[in-house]
Scaffold this active site. Structure first.
Site, PDB file in Angstrom:
ATOM      1  N   THR A  98      -8.637 -25.069  51.627  1.00  0.00           N
ATOM      2  CA  THR A  98      -7.266 -25.365  51.204  1.00  0.00           C
ATOM      3  C   THR A  98      -6.874 -24.359  50.139  1.00  0.00           C
ATOM      4  O   THR A  98      -7.348 -24.416  49.004  1.00  0.00           O
ATOM      5  CB  THR A  98      -7.149 -26.795  50.664  1.00  0.00           C
ATOM      6  OG1 THR A  98      -7.435 -27.721  51.714  1.00  0.00           O
ATOM      7  CG2 THR A  98      -5.738 -27.063  50.153  1.00  0.00           C
ATOM      8  N   ILE A 123      -8.008 -28.450  56.587  1.00  0.00           N
ATOM      9  CA  ILE A 123      -8.417 -29.718  57.170  1.00  0.00           C
ATOM     10  C   ILE A 123      -7.887 -30.883  56.355  1.00  0.00           C
ATOM     11  O   ILE A 123      -7.592 -30.747  55.172  1.00  0.00           O
ATOM     12  CB  ILE A 123      -9.953 -29.797  57.262  1.00  0.00           C
ATOM     13  CG1 ILE A 123     -10.569 -29.550  55.878  1.00  0.00           C
ATOM     14  CG2 ILE A 123     -10.476 -28.781  58.277  1.00  0.00           C
ATOM     15  CD1 ILE A 123     -12.069 -29.663  55.801  1.00  0.00           C
ATOM     16  N   THR A 172       1.618 -26.582  56.221  1.00  0.00           N
ATOM     17  CA  THR A 172       1.538 -27.956  56.722  1.00  0.00           C
ATOM     18  C   THR A 172       0.698 -28.816  55.793  1.00  0.00           C
ATOM     19  O   THR A 172       1.082 -29.931  55.431  1.00  0.00           O
ATOM     20  CB  THR A 172       0.942 -27.980  58.136  1.00  0.00           C
ATOM     21  OG1 THR A 172       1.717 -27.140  59.002  1.00  0.00           O
ATOM     22  CG2 THR A 172       0.919 -29.390  58.704  1.00  0.00           C
ATOM     23  N   LYS A 173      -0.476 -28.292  55.400  1.00  0.00           N
ATOM     24  CA  LYS A 173      -1.364 -29.043  54.514  1.00  0.00           C
ATOM     25  C   LYS A 173      -0.697 -29.274  53.159  1.00  0.00           C
ATOM     26  O   LYS A 173      -0.809 -30.373  52.572  1.00  0.00           O
ATOM     27  CB  LYS A 173      -2.679 -28.271  54.335  1.00  0.00           C
ATOM     28  CG  LYS A 173      -3.679 -28.898  53.365  1.00  0.00           C
ATOM     29  CD  LYS A 173      -4.293 -30.168  53.924  1.00  0.00           C
ATOM     30  CE  LYS A 173      -5.260 -30.828  52.935  1.00  0.00           C
ATOM     31  NZ  LYS A 173      -6.498 -30.058  52.763  1.00  0.00           N
ATOM     32  N   MET A 174       0.002 -28.275  52.630  1.00  0.00           N
ATOM     33  CA  MET A 174       0.681 -28.409  51.342  1.00  0.00           C
ATOM     34  C   MET A 174       1.735 -29.510  51.396  1.00  0.00           C
ATOM     35  O   MET A 174       1.852 -30.320  50.464  1.00  0.00           O
ATOM     36  CB  MET A 174       1.323 -27.079  50.941  1.00  0.00           C
ATOM     37  CG  MET A 174       0.341 -26.034  50.441  1.00  0.00           C
ATOM     38  SD  MET A 174       1.013 -24.337  50.478  1.00  0.00           S
ATOM     39  CE  MET A 174       2.561 -24.558  49.624  1.00  0.00           C
TER      40      MET A 174
END
Length: 301
Positions: A98, A123, A172-174
């Site tokens: 990340t 992830i 997307t993860k943020m």
């Protein structure tokens, strides 16, 4: 074909073990790599090759990374003795770490200039999901390469999504992490108010875990608050860094997000009050102190 995995920490170890199963099926050779010798033992027990030197991975067709932060990813990929100095055009790096959106784009551009594919594939999920191969994986980069490696990604995750060009996985993860942080801030502010005005902490917590105001954050973290558990897991300091990374993108794109800005201020209050190393629900301590209450079940401090 040869596959390597660098970074065998809390999440990486389980993922690498699942990926390493492909060697037993005769699909590829596998190498597990980590600077910590002790983390290699479980791989040796399975008869898998191991190394503490990242240079030993550089003859691999695909090199997977799961590292703590952007600085370490940059060092491993772009550093003086990093991967990029040893790889040849056509090889691929897949990064599960990340890191920031802008950082992922920067690394991808450096790799592309040398003919190396770089996919950012952060992830989502806890250690148990890493071990049983049920993570969510969000990928950015060359779509053709994504489809080539998807069978390997499917060994580690049950939700494997192609999100777009380089950086799309991290973006997307943020966004997901920021939404989670907003939910944490909401119950951290409101639970102490309810207790201050006479509501039972456990009953109020039950409502916020089951009624229309519930969320993954409330269901997962309120039980820990009620028992006074603020250790382990993802700290307030690290959570704030996620929002900082998102804020960099917002400034560059001139996009105002008042709710996120307000959440960042709530985190800043908690950080300035000495709760940086608490797990993210530790934010509630700031509001408990301000209102002179404790949001706990009976018998817990």
């Amino acid at each position: 074909m040869k596959v390597s995995y660098i970074g065998l920490g809390v999440m990486g170890a389980g993922m690498a073990l699942n990926l390493g199963n492909g060697e037993a099926e005769g699909l590829y050779e596998f190498l597990a790599c980590d600077a910590n010798e002790a983390s290699l033992e479980q791989f040796k027990e399975r008869g898998l090759k191991t190394s503490t030197n990242i240079v030993d991975t550089t003859d691999s067709d695909y090199i997977f990374l799961c590292l703590p932060n952007l600085e370490i990813v940059k060092s491993v990929v772009l550093g003086e003795n990093g991967l990029l100095n040893h790889l040849k055009p056509g090889q691929t790096i897949v990064d599960f770490s990340t890191i920031s959106y802008l950082g992922a784009v920067e690394i991808a551009e450096a790799c592309k200039s040398e003919g190396i594919e770089f996919l950012d594939c952060p992830i989502s999920g806890q250690q148990a999901k890493a071990l049983d191969g049920t993570l969510s994986i969000m990928c950015g980069g060359n779509e053709e390469v994504f489809h080539t490696i998807k069978p390997m990604l499917d060994r580690m995750g049950t939700q494997v999504l192609y999100m777009g060009e380089n950086g799309a996985g991290q973006l997307t993860k943020m966004i997901n992490n920021c939404a989670l942080n907003i939910c944490v801030a909401s119950f951290s502010e409101l639970l102490p108010v309810g207790v201050k005005l006479g509501l039972d902490a456990e009953k109020l917590g039950d409502v916020l875990m089951t009624a229309t105001g519930s969320s993954f954050a409330s269901k997962t973290l309120i039980p820990k608050v009620l028992e006074g558990n603020f250790e382990h897991g993802f700290s307030l300091g690290r959570a704030y860094k996620d929002m900082e990374s998102m804020y960099e993108v917002l400034i560059k794109s001139e996009i105002p997000l008042p709710t996120l800005n307000g959440t960042m201020q709530s985190y800043q209050l908690a950080l300035q009050s000495g709760h940086r190393d608490d797990y993210k629900q530790g934010m509630i301590k700031f509001y408990e102190d301000m209102l002179d209450v404790k949001v706990r079940k009976e018998g817990f401090k």
